[in-house]
Structures are given as structure tokens and as C-alpha cells.
Design a protein around this motif. Structure first.
Motif, PDB file in Angstrom:
ATOM      1  N   ASP A  70       0.854  -1.190   0.000  1.00 12.95           N
ATOM      2  CA  ASP A  70       0.000   0.000   0.000  1.00 12.95           C
ATOM      3  C   ASP A  70       0.893   1.245   0.000  1.00 12.95           C
ATOM      4  O   ASP A  70       1.455   1.623   1.026  1.00 12.95           O
ATOM      5  N   ILE A  71       1.029   1.878  -1.145  1.00 14.48           N
ATOM      6  CA  ILE A  71       1.912   3.046  -1.275  1.00 14.48           C
ATOM      7  C   ILE A  71       1.099   4.343  -1.382  1.00 14.48           C
ATOM      8  O   ILE A  71       1.639   5.385  -1.764  1.00 14.48           O
ATOM      9  N   ARG A  72      -0.177   4.277  -1.040  1.00 15.13           N
ATOM     10  CA  ARG A  72      -1.025   5.465  -1.220  1.00 15.13           C
ATOM     11  C   ARG A  72      -0.571   6.643  -0.365  1.00 15.13           C
ATOM     12  O   ARG A  72      -0.555   7.789  -0.842  1.00 15.13           O
ATOM     13  N   MET A  73      -0.183   6.405   0.899  1.00 11.23           N
ATOM     14  CA  MET A  73       0.271   7.512   1.745  1.00 11.23           C
ATOM     15  C   MET A  73       1.592   8.076   1.235  1.00 11.23           C
ATOM     16  O   MET A  73       1.808   9.294   1.263  1.00 11.23           O
ATOM     17  N   SER A  74       2.480   7.208   0.750  1.00 12.68           N
ATOM     18  CA  SER A  74       3.755   7.684   0.201  1.00 12.68           C
ATOM     19  C   SER A  74       3.511   8.554  -1.022  1.00 12.68           C
ATOM     20  O   SER A  74       4.167   9.599  -1.200  1.00 12.68           O
ATOM     21  N   LEU A  75       2.569   8.145  -1.866  1.00 16.40           N
ATOM     22  CA  LEU A  75       2.261   8.945  -3.056  1.00 16.40           C
ATOM     23  C   LEU A  75       1.703  10.307  -2.666  1.00 16.40           C
ATOM     24  O   LEU A  75       2.057  11.339  -3.263  1.00 16.40           O
ATOM     25  N   LYS A  76       0.851  10.300  -1.640  1.00 17.79           N
ATOM     26  CA  LYS A  76       0.263  11.560  -1.200  1.00 17.79           C
ATOM     27  C   LYS A  76       1.343  12.506  -0.660  1.00 17.79           C
ATOM     28  O   LYS A  76       1.344  13.702  -0.954  1.00 17.79           O
ATOM     29  N   GLU A 259      -0.387  10.016 -10.839  1.00 18.71           N
ATOM     30  CA  GLU A 259      -1.679   9.617 -11.414  1.00 18.71           C
ATOM     31  C   GLU A 259      -1.648   8.162 -11.869  1.00 18.71           C
ATOM     32  O   GLU A 259      -2.571   7.388 -11.585  1.00 18.71           O
ATOM     33  N   PHE A 260      -0.569   7.768 -12.582  1.00 14.29           N
ATOM     34  CA  PHE A 260      -0.467   6.384 -13.063  1.00 14.29           C
ATOM     35  C   PHE A 260      -0.295   5.412 -11.900  1.00 14.29           C
ATOM     36  O   PHE A 260      -0.889   4.333 -11.883  1.00 14.29           O
ATOM     37  N   LEU A 261       0.536   5.797 -10.917  1.00 12.61           N
ATOM     38  CA  LEU A 261       0.761   4.921  -9.767  1.00 12.61           C
ATOM     39  C   LEU A 261      -0.510   4.719  -8.963  1.00 12.61           C
ATOM     40  O   LEU A 261      -0.805   3.607  -8.505  1.00 12.61           O
ATOM     41  N   SER A 262      -1.273   5.791  -8.784  1.00  8.25           N
ATOM     42  CA  SER A 262      -2.530   5.683  -8.031  1.00  8.25           C
ATOM     43  C   SER A 262      -3.503   4.760  -8.748  1.00  8.25           C
ATOM     44  O   SER A 262      -4.198   3.939  -8.117  1.00  8.25           O
ATOM     45  N   GLU A 263      -3.552   4.872 -10.073  1.00  9.19           N
ATOM     46  CA  GLU A 263      -4.437   3.990 -10.847  1.00  9.19           C
ATOM     47  C   GLU A 263      -3.972   2.540 -10.747  1.00  9.19           C
ATOM     48  O   GLU A 263      -4.790   1.628 -10.595  1.00  9.19           O
ATOM     49  N   ASN A 264      -2.661   2.321 -10.813  1.00  8.64           N
ATOM     50  CA  ASN A 264      -2.124   0.956 -10.671  1.00  8.64           C
ATOM     51  C   ASN A 264      -2.518   0.344  -9.331  1.00  8.64           C
ATOM     52  O   ASN A 264      -2.958  -0.813  -9.249  1.00  8.64           O
ATOM     53  N   VAL A 265      -2.357   1.137  -8.264  1.00 12.97           N
ATOM     54  CA  VAL A 265      -2.692   0.646  -6.917  1.00 12.97           C
ATOM     55  C   VAL A 265      -4.175   0.323  -6.832  1.00 12.97           C
ATOM     56  O   VAL A 265      -4.581  -0.708  -6.269  1.00 12.97           O
ATOM     57  N   SER A 266      -5.014   1.181  -7.407  1.00 12.13           N
ATOM     58  CA  SER A 266      -6.460   0.954  -7.369  1.00 12.13           C
ATOM     59  C   SER A 266      -6.834  -0.332  -8.094  1.00 12.13           C
ATOM     60  O   SER A 266      -7.633  -1.143  -7.591  1.00 12.13           O
ATOM     61  N   VAL A 267      -6.242  -0.552  -9.276  1.00  5.51           N
ATOM     62  CA  VAL A 267      -6.542  -1.762 -10.054  1.00  5.51           C
ATOM     63  C   VAL A 267      -6.063  -3.010  -9.317  1.00  5.51           C
ATOM     64  O   VAL A 267      -6.783  -4.006  -9.226  1.00  5.51           O
ATOM     65  N   LEU A 268      -4.847  -2.959  -8.774  1.00  8.77           N
ATOM     66  CA  LEU A 268      -4.298  -4.125  -8.069  1.00  8.77           C
ATOM     67  C   LEU A 268      -5.105  -4.454  -6.817  1.00  8.77           C
ATOM     68  O   LEU A 268      -5.324  -5.628  -6.494  1.00  8.77           O
ATOM     69  N   ALA A 269      -5.556  -3.421  -6.109  1.00  8.99           N
ATOM     70  CA  ALA A 269      -6.391  -3.649  -4.922  1.00  8.99           C
ATOM     71  C   ALA A 269      -7.705  -4.309  -5.320  1.00  8.99           C
ATOM     72  O   ALA A 269      -8.171  -5.253  -4.673  1.00  8.99           O
ATOM     73  N   GLU A 270      -8.301  -3.809  -6.410  1.00  9.51           N
ATOM     74  CA  GLU A 270      -9.569  -4.366  -6.883  1.00  9.51           C
ATOM     75  C   GLU A 270      -9.394  -5.825  -7.302  1.00  9.51           C
ATOM     76  O   GLU A 270     -10.235  -6.681  -6.995  1.00  9.51           O
ATOM     77  N   MET A 271      -8.290  -6.127  -7.999  1.00 12.14           N
ATOM     78  CA  MET A 271      -8.066  -7.505  -8.453  1.00 12.14           C
ATOM     79  C   MET A 271      -7.789  -8.443  -7.281  1.00 12.14           C
ATOM     80  O   MET A 271      -8.234  -9.595  -7.278  1.00 12.14           O
ATOM     81  N   ASP A 272      -7.051  -7.971  -6.285  1.00 12.93           N
ATOM     82  CA  ASP A 272      -6.811  -8.788  -5.085  1.00 12.93           C
ATOM     83  C   ASP A 272      -8.132  -9.030  -4.357  1.00 12.93           C
ATOM     84  O   ASP A 272      -8.384 -10.131  -3.852  1.00 12.93           O
ATOM     85  N   PHE A 273      -8.980  -8.016  -4.315  1.00 16.01           N
ATOM     86  CA  PHE A 273     -10.299  -8.123  -3.697  1.00 16.01           C
ATOM     87  C   PHE A 273     -11.149  -9.165  -4.428  1.00 16.01           C
ATOM     88  O   PHE A 273     -11.802 -10.017  -3.803  1.00 16.01           O
ATOM     89  N   ILE A 274     -11.125  -9.130  -5.768  1.00 20.29           N
ATOM     90  CA  ILE A 274     -11.880 -10.100  -6.573  1.00 20.29           C
ATOM     91  C   ILE A 274     -11.336 -11.504  -6.343  1.00 20.29           C
ATOM     92  O   ILE A 274     -12.089 -12.469  -6.166  1.00 20.29           O
ATOM     93  N   ASN A 275     -10.006 -11.620  -6.333  1.00 22.12           N
ATOM     94  CA  ASN A 275      -9.388 -12.929  -6.126  1.00 22.12           C
ATOM     95  C   ASN A 275      -9.712 -13.486  -4.736  1.00 22.12           C
ATOM     96  O   ASN A 275      -9.927 -14.688  -4.575  1.00 22.12           O
TER      97      ASN A 275
END
Length: 779
Positions: A70-76, A259-275
């Protein structure tokens, strides 16, 4: 959807299980926020997502989520100008790499997973940023010398200063060891020092940085190394400044790609959630439900998700199609409340995109709200009785219930006078049913046992109780109301029969009739189930017998085909042997040509008759529909068989309505249509128009096209064509064999060299087809 239902149905326990199956911290965060949705399109999309991930699991494949954090706080922090630590920068690089691995895995799948492939299309690889970070920071989060030229130079000077300081101090340890508590060089306050005995403080001289707890040892920096230590500290300071500069530069680069990193994190979180949803479904042996917005629930062998599979009893539940309300009666601890919670919890799970523990083909409805009044929720703080607590909940439910609601009532109307409670329960059910909601209610009141028989949209149900063992079976019986079993249980426990008979005499006639009716229904139900099981066994036996007959029939057909093929191969071999013997005889006759006068056309006709006598062996089945021999109109060029002499020929022209001019061998004859059998259209051999020459009243083309023929068939055709051309008196002819692998060309050339009637041969010129043609000149 109201939050209270999640607590009542213990939905949080489902979330806790889901979190355990998430692979990343961001996936766990998404799982913790799991909530049902009420739009059917959204629910169907969620179920399709889970099913695609489950499809990957069924193939024993695993989506690689390693290294993703989870790199969201680092990105912020980077976007507001903050400087990230080496560990934070390394986490960004690892997450970029992890995202690329997930993208590659999904894109390389052969399975049809369009939703997941659509997800990974949004992942940006960012290889350059990852490479830049990895070139500066090693796998342990340490800044490498290669991060910059300046850092490399500074660290070289640091190592030099450290070496000189240690060399000087080690000189002290060798020459003044008696003044030291221990012959070592150590560090205090980031400066190299010696452990000096208290009494030799003046002899060593220098700066005291620390002392032992006993005070007998002083950690001193001798005067001789003070300047070197100062230079070392200055180098350390420069190193820190350079590292800070590099980290600031890396942080700025990360901020540029926020912007790209935030989108990557969002997609990966969603895919882990689906899995994680798919993994939970696999753990529960769950199935994908078919969703509808008609309020229909159909589940076969459904299980409560929170009860161990070794203990839970699976039940069939159906509501919303022919009836909208189920009233369940039966003894305490019989499983009524479990059934209520199972239906409610499975509904919430399905609307949250989770698969449900039931057989494949289950169907669930999407509800706007799920309401439940379950258990003794007496509020001590509000000083409410059990009945008051239930009624408070029911009043709130009735305020909001509508046709898009699922309502679960446990022990409806309990906690007050039985007569009033039963009347109130029926009135509440009438109100909720009138609003077209889907209702499942449990009760002890005998008055409600007959309720289902007086309402069109209501059906009775019960939980089965085994009187012999005095234990509930937890099986749900739809269509059969529960009965008290009080007399049977008392008898099994040893109560005097006279007391039981006196009690039976005290109950009302209506109650007796109801109990007898229920007993009759239970008996009918059990009988129907036995008949169903017997019919099912017979069906299975019939299917096995059908499969066995199909296998034996296929084996018979296969064996029959093999026997036919073997017989045909044997016949073909015999014919081929006869042809070879005939060929030997023909060659011998040809060699004797100079000594014996022999007419060419006689042995040519004899050879042609031999070829025509060869049967056309085939294992193909005849076509079911054939064109009548008399109805097919023939065209010039059609291949036919003259039935009167059993010879093949060619149609030259139509003479009259029922008469054709045909050529059979060297003969041209007029024949009636009934004497001709149509064989097929002529094969196209060579697109270039081929001139024909009339010689000695015999029509033979001046070119022979052997392309596409098998090697043996081609040589047979070549031999016949050479004979026909000799008979026609041609001076030269062309053999078209093509280039290809050269095998056919070589065979033609070898045949030409050995033939006594051929004077010369040459490859075709550029205008004649080049090396793909051989031109033959006759003697």
C-alpha cells in the motif's frame, strides 16, 4: 441497506473470512469495506468478476500478487513535496514490478476472462521509474554507491578516513595495551574511541566521550585522531546530504507519475479483492448464483456459510415464484433460526459479489433492503421487555418494507399472551404480504399452522424432529407444518400412558384434526421422498445402461469398419499385384516389338480395359439423396459410363432430346440417355488453353498436366499418355510436372530415358514453362 442487518446476520464474520484470503494490505482494506449493492446490473458484474477469478483457480493457477504494498500515503506525501525514505521508494518500485507481473499473467491467459483483462489494461508498466529506483536503492533499502558519482566519491573518502583512524588507534592498542581495559577499537557518538582505564586518563590524553557503569573505564578519543575523526564526520555529513538529494530527486519523479501509480494501486487492490472473493467461494465450496430482480430465491442443498461443513445440514429453499411467504414451525433448537439466517446471509453475500454455499444452478434475488427481527434483543438500557423489543423492531420494519424487501421474522408474536400473540402475528404477516415483500417467519403458535392453507401466497414448512431419538434432524420440509410431538416425546421419556390419554382428551377437536392432518402430510412427504429416491436410482441405472449400449454399438461399428477396410485392402493388394504382372507382360511385348509385328492400338485398348476393370474401393457411405439417372441432363465434357459395354467415356455433344454423341476409347457413338450413367464433371487440369492436334483420326492433347497427382498415379498416366501420343502420330508433346520438390520431375525424366519410342527430351523454354515442363520428341 440498514446497518443493523449486518450485525443481526453476522455479516462481519463473512468479511473477516474474506480479509484472510486477500494477499495484499490494499486488498484487505478493500475487503474490510465489503457491502451489498442493490442494483442488479452491479450485482451481476460483481458475480461475473468473481466467477472469472474462480475460473483461474479451477485451473490450479494463481494470480501473482507478490511485492505489492500500500503506497497510497507515500504517493500523497510525494505530491505535496515530501521526501520519501529509501524503504518507501523501494516499495514504489516493487509495486510497479508486481503490477507488471499481474498484467502479464492475465494477458497471457488462454481462458476467456474479459473483465480481468479489461482491468489490467489500466495498469501502466512504468519500467523507467522502477529502473531508476532500483539503480539507487538495493533490496534491503540501502542507498547504493552507484546512485550518483558524488556519493561514490564521498564513500570512498569515508572508507579512507575510517581506515586511517582505525590504523592509528590499533597502533595505540599494540603499544599501550596495559592502559586499556580491552584491546579493541570501538565507537561512541559516531566517533572512534579506545576503552582506557581510569588511572591512565592523563597518560592517553584526548576527549572523553563516555564511561562504563562502574566508572573504571573511560571511552577516550586520543588527540592524535581528533582531526581524522573530524574529517570522517564531515564526510558522513556530505554523504547524508547527497543521499537526501537523491531521495528528493526520486520523490519528485514518483510525484510526476502519481496519477499512473494511483491507478495501478487501485486496479491491483480491486483484483486482489476479486481474487479473495473467489478464494472464499472455493473454501466454502460455493457456486455462482443466477441473479434476478423478481424476488425469486431457489437454492438446492444450501448451507449456512458460518457453520462447519462437517456439522451443517444442507436444505432446499424456494420462495418468490408460486408463493411469497414461508411459515416455519417446529421444536426449539430444530434449526428454524439457522434457516432464516442462512437465507438472509446468502442474499447479502450474493449482492456483495460473493458466491453462495449451494449447488450449481442456484438462483437469488436482488433486494433493496433485507430486514430481520431475530433472537431476544431485549434492551436493558431502554428498560424494554422481550415483546416490546421485538415490536420496536417490527414497527421500524413495517415503515420501510415494500416489494423489493426480504423480511425475516423469528418467533413472530412471541413474548405475550398466546392468543393475542398469534392474532398479532397473522395481522403483521397479512400487512407485509400485502406489500408484496418476500417473507420467511418462524413461530410456535398452533394457530399459524393453518395460516398457510388460508392464504394464496403462503406455504407452510417445518423442521423435522426424530421422535425415536428425540433429536432434531435440521431438515427443512417445505409444504408440511410442524407438529408438537409433546405426547410422543413424553411417552418415549416414560410418562404414564394413562396421563397421556387424559391429556389427549383435554385438547380441542380442532387441534386434534390439525395434528392428524400434519401427521398425514408428514407421512405423505416421506413416502413421496422415498418414491423420488427410487425413481432417481432407476433413472441413473437407465442412463448407465444407455451409455453402455452406446459404447457397445460404437465398438461394433468400429470393428465392422475395420473388417471392411481390411477386406478392401486385401482386395486392392491383389488387384495391384495383378496390375504389376500385367505391366511386366506389356513391357515384354513392347520389347519384342522389333521382332514381332504388333498393332499398337490393340495392347493400348487391352491395358485400358484392365484399368477400367479395377474397382473403386472406398469406405465412404453412399449419399442419402441421388439424382435420377434419367433426370440429369448431360453437358459436353461430362464424364459418363456406357452401361451396355461398362466403359467410361466423355460426352461430346447433344444430338437430340434423348440422344448424345459420346466418345468411348477411340470410338464415337450415338447413345440413348437411358444407356448413360453420369459420373461427374471433368477435372480442371491446366488453366492455359491447350491446343489439340488431330492425327491419324485420333484426338489426344499435346500436353499432359501431372501436377497434384500421386507419384505412382502420375507415372501410370504418363505411360498411357505416351502410348496414346505415339498412336496419334505426334512429333512432340509436353509433360507439365511442376517444380515442387523435384521428385515427380525426376521420375518423368527417368521414364523418358528408358522408353524405346522417345528419341529426345529437354526442359521447357521460358515461354513453355521452364523447368516445370519436359518436352518430349518421338522417333
Amino acid at each position: 441497506m440498514n446497518e443493523r442487518i449486518f450485525r443481526v446476520l453476522e455479516f462481519q464474520k463473512i468479511i473477516e473470512q474474506l480479509i484472510k484470503h486477500a494477499a495484499t494490505s490494499i486488498g484487505k482494506d478493500y475487503a474490510s469495506k465489503l457491502r451489498p449493492v442493490s442494483n442488479i446490473d452491479d450485482v451481476v458484474r460483481l458475480q461475473d468478476e468473481t466467477d472469472e477469478a474462480a475460473q483461474i483457480l479451477r485451473l490450479n493457477k494463481t494470480i501473482p500478487f507478490g511485492g505489492i504494498t500500500d503506497i497510497r500515503m507515500s504517493l500523497k506525501r510525494s505530491t505535496i513535496g515530501g521526501v520519501l525514505s529509501p524503504e518507501e521508494c523501494l516499495n514504489v518500485a516493487d509495486t510497479i514490478y508486481g503490477g507488471r507481473q499481474v498484467k502479464s499473467f492475465i494477458q497471457n491467459l488462454e481462458e476467456n476472462v474479459p473483465i480481468l483483462k479489461g482491468f489490467v489494461e489500466r495498469i501502466t508498466p512504468l519500467k523507467e521509474l522502477e529502473r531508476k529506483i532500483k539503480n539507487c536503492i538495493d533490496d534491503h533499502g540501502q542507498m547504493m554507491d552507484s546512485a550518483s558519482q558524488a556519493l561514490r566519491s564521498i564513500r570512498t573518502s569515508i572508507r579512507t578516513f575510517e581506515s586511517r583512524v582505525r590504523e592509528k588507534l590499533e597502533g595505540y592498542t599494540r603499544t599501550n595495551s596495559k592502559m586499556l581495559s580491552d584491546v579493541i577499537v570501538t565507537i561512541r557518538n559516531d566517533r572512534y574511541v579506545l576503552p582506557v582505564k581510569q588511572e591512565y586518563r592523563g597518560s592517553i590524553g584526548g576527549i572523553v566521550h563516555d564511561q562504563s557503569s562502574s566508572g573504571q573505564t573511560l571511552f577516550m578519543e586520543p588527540k592524535a585522531v581528533v582531526d581524522l575523526n573530524n574529517q570522517l564526520q564531515a564526510a558522513y555529513s556530505k554523504e547524508k546530504q547527497e543521499i537526501d538529494r537523491i531521495l528528493k530527486e526520486l520523490s519528485a519523479k514518483i510525484a510526476e507519475h502519481n496519477e499512473f501509480l494511483s491507478e495501478n494501486v487501485s486496479v491491483l487492490a480491486e483484483m486482489d479483492f476479486i481474487n479473495a472473493r473467489a478464494l472464499l467461494g472455493s473454501h466454502m465450496k460455493a457456486a455462482k448464483p443466477k441473479m434476478n430482480n423478481k424476488g425469486v430465491i431457489k437454492m438446492k442443498q444450501a448451507r449456512h456459510p458460518l457453520i462447519s461443513m462437517d456439522e451443517v445440514v444442507a436444505n432446499d429453499v424456494e420462495i418468490g415464484d408460486t408463493y411469497t411467504t414461508i411459515v416455519i414451525t417446529g421444536p426449539n433448537t430444530g434449526g428454524k433460526t439457522v434457516t432464516l439466517k442462512m437465507v438472509g446471509l446468502c442474499t447479502l453475500m450474493a449482492q456483495a459479489g460473493l458466491q453462495v454455499p449451494a449447488l450449481d444452478g442456484c438462483e437469488l434475488a436482488v433486494f433493496k433492503d433485507v430486514f430481520a427481527d431475530i433472537g431476544d434483543e431485549q434492551s436493558i438500557e431502554q428498560n424494554l421487555s422481550t415483546f416490546s423489543s421485538h415490536m420496536t423492531n417490527i414497527v421500524e420494519i413495517i415503515k420501510h418494507v415494500d416489494r423489493d424487501s426480504l423480511v425475516l421474522f423469528d418467533e413472530l408474536g412471541s413474548g405475550t399472551d398466546p392468543g393475542e400473540g398469534a392474532a398479532l402475528a397473522m395481522s403483521i404477516l397479512d400487512e407485509v404480504i400485502a406489500r408484496d415483500a418476500r417473507v420467511i417467519a418462524t413461530t410456535h403458535y398452533p394457530e399459524l399452522k393453518a395460516y398457510g392453507y388460508n392464504r394464496d401466497n403462503v406455504i407452510n414448512a417445518s423442521v423435522e424432529f426424530n421422535v425415536e431419538t428425540l433429536q432434531p434432524t435440521y431438515r427443512l420440509l417445505i409444504g408440511v407444518p410442524g407438529r408438537s410431538n409433546a405426547f410422543e416425546i413424553s411417552r418415549r421419556l416414560g410418562l404414564n400412558e394413562e396421563i397421556i390419554n387424559r391429556a389427549k382428551g383435554l385438547i380441542g377437536v380442532d387441534s386434534k384434526s390439525v395434528e392428524n392432518m400434519i401427521a398425514s402430510l408428514e407421512k405423505s412427504q416421506l413416502s413421496a421422498e422415498k418414491d423420488y429416491e427410487k425413481a432417481h436410482e432407476i433413472l441413473l441405472e437407465s442412463e448407465q445402461l444407455r451409455d453402455q449400449l452406446n459404447r457397445e454399438w460404437n465398438q461394433f461399428q468400429s470393428k465392422r469398419e475395420k473388417l471392411f477396410k481390411r477386406a478392401e485392402e486385401k482386395a486392392e493388394k491383389a488387384i495391384k499385384q495383378a496390375q504389376e504382372e500385367a505391366e511386366i507382360i506389356v513391357k515384354e511385348i513392347r520389347n519384342m516389338k522389333s521382332n514381332v509385328e504388333l498393332k499398337e492400338h490393340e495392347w493400348i485398348e487391352a491395358k485400358k480395359m484392365l484399368e477400367d476393370a479395377t474397382p473403386n474401393l472406398t469406405t465412404k457411405k453412399p449419399k442419402s439423396k441421388t439424382v435420377s439417372n434419367e433426370s440429369k441432363e448431360l453437358q459436353p465434357g461430362d464424364e459418363i459410363k456406357l452401361l451396355t459395354v461398362n466403359q467410361k467415356g466423355e460426352v461430346l455433344d447433344k444430338v437430340s432430346e434423348n440422344e448424345y454423341l459420346v466418345q468411348v476409347g477411340i470410338m464415337k457413338v450415338k447413345v440413348k440417355r437411358n444407356d448413360l450413367q453420369f459420373l461427374g464433371k471433368p477435372k480442371q487440369t491446366y488453366e492455359k488453353p491447350i491446343a489439340t492436334i488431330k492425327g491419324n483420326n485420333y484426338h489426344v492433347k499435346t500436353e499432359l498436366d501431372l501436377r497434384g497427382e500421386r507419384y505412382e498415379d502420375a507415372l501410370l498416366k504418363l505411360e498411357k499418355y505416351i502410348d496414346d501420343s505415339l498412336l496419334a502420330g505426334y512429333p512432340r508433346v509436353s509433360i507439365i510436372h511442376g517444380k515442387g520438390t523435384g521428385a515427380l520431375r525426376k521420375g518423368v525424366q527417368e521414364f523418358v530415358k528408358s522408353h524405346p519410342g522417345i528419341a529426345n527430351s529437354r526442359p521447357g523454354s521460358s515461354g513453355e514453362g521452364g523447368s516445370g515442363v519436359t518436352v518430349i520428341e518421338f522417333k
